[in-house]
Design a protein around this motif. Structure first.
Motif, short mmCIF file in Angstrom:
data_model
loop_
_atom_site.label_atom_id
_atom_site.label_comp_id
_atom_site.label_asym_id
_atom_site.label_seq_id
_atom_site.Cartn_x
_atom_site.Cartn_y
_atom_site.Cartn_z
N UNK A 57 -16.95 -32.01 -1.92
CA UNK A 57 -17.46 -31.70 -0.58
C UNK A 57 -16.34 -31.82 0.46
N UNK A 58 -15.55 -32.88 0.38
CA UNK A 58 -14.45 -33.09 1.33
C UNK A 58 -13.37 -32.02 1.19
N UNK A 59 -13.14 -31.55 -0.04
CA UNK A 59 -12.17 -30.47 -0.26
C UNK A 59 -12.70 -29.17 0.33
N UNK A 60 -13.98 -28.88 0.14
CA UNK A 60 -14.58 -27.66 0.68
C UNK A 60 -14.53 -27.63 2.21
N UNK A 61 -14.67 -28.80 2.84
CA UNK A 61 -14.62 -28.87 4.31
C UNK A 61 -13.19 -28.74 4.84
N UNK A 62 -12.21 -28.84 3.96
CA UNK A 62 -10.82 -28.76 4.39
C UNK A 62 -10.28 -30.09 4.88
N UNK A 63 -10.98 -31.19 4.58
CA UNK A 63 -10.53 -32.52 5.00
C UNK A 63 -9.66 -33.19 3.94
N UNK A 64 -9.62 -32.59 2.74
CA UNK A 64 -8.87 -33.20 1.64
C UNK A 64 -8.21 -32.11 0.84
N UNK A 65 -7.18 -32.51 0.10
CA UNK A 65 -6.55 -31.60 -0.86
C UNK A 65 -6.61 -32.28 -2.23
N UNK A 66 -6.52 -31.46 -3.24
CA UNK A 66 -6.61 -31.95 -4.61
C UNK A 66 -5.32 -32.70 -4.95
#
Length: 181
Positions: free
Chosen positions: A145-154
């Protein structure tokens, strides 16, 4: 043949005969060995101070930031009979550097007073001694969810769950495509 102790050379005299270069190499080897021993001691100490959690349902006591949660462990209690708490960092993701830090709002919205399900991977503790895991709410992955929001990267490491890594990378790709449209 009889050996006399008078002719035995003590290590100090043998050390004095070494060249300066050999002495420096020995000193460097000693420093490396001491550092490795100290790191091993520190790592063992961190392992003994990090509470071990099992996979299962937990209540969230506090959202520290988007990537760090404080979980209540119902199986362990403190001396005053309160449930023990364990700090958990999300596995497989890292924050994207931004000036206004959204200090946990996305995670709070995602969790919204629901119990969370913790899933562990092979790597359970990072170099800083933090407990690591994947958090699910109603079969939805918070990390994704955080990756989809653009708040995190893998940010994965060898040995992390291949299916979760694929899921996170797909979410990152979808997020990048959505931003570019």
């Amino acid at each position: 043949m009889r050996v006399s102790w008078r002719h035995y050379r003590w290590p100090a005299t043998a050390f004095r005969r070494l060249s300066t270069r050999s002495k420096l190499i020995l000193l460097l080897a000693l420093c490396v060995a001491l550092r490795a021993t100290w790191d091993h001691f520190q790592w063992r100490h961190r392992l003994s101070t990090v509470p071990a959690l099992d996979e299962g349902q937990y209540a969230v006591a506090q959202v520290i930031d988007d990537f760090t949660l404080l979980l209540l462990d119902p199986n362990r209690h403190t001396n005053d009979h309160r449930p023990a708490q364990a700090q958990l960092k999300l596995l497989g993701v890292e924050p994207i550097d931004r000036t206004p830090n959204p200090a946990g709002w996305a995670t709070r919205q995602f969790i919204a007073n629901h119990p969370v399900r913790l899933r562990l991977d092979r790597r359970r503790i990072d170099r800083d001694g933090n407990l690591l895991g994947y958090i699910y709410v109603n079969d939805e992955l918070l990390n994704e969810h955080l990756v989809r929001l653009g708040l995190a990267r893998v940010a994965t490491h060898p040995g992390d769950s291949a299916s979760v890594v694929r899921q996170l990378k797909k979410a990152e790709l979808d997020s990048l495509q959505a931003r570019n449209q």
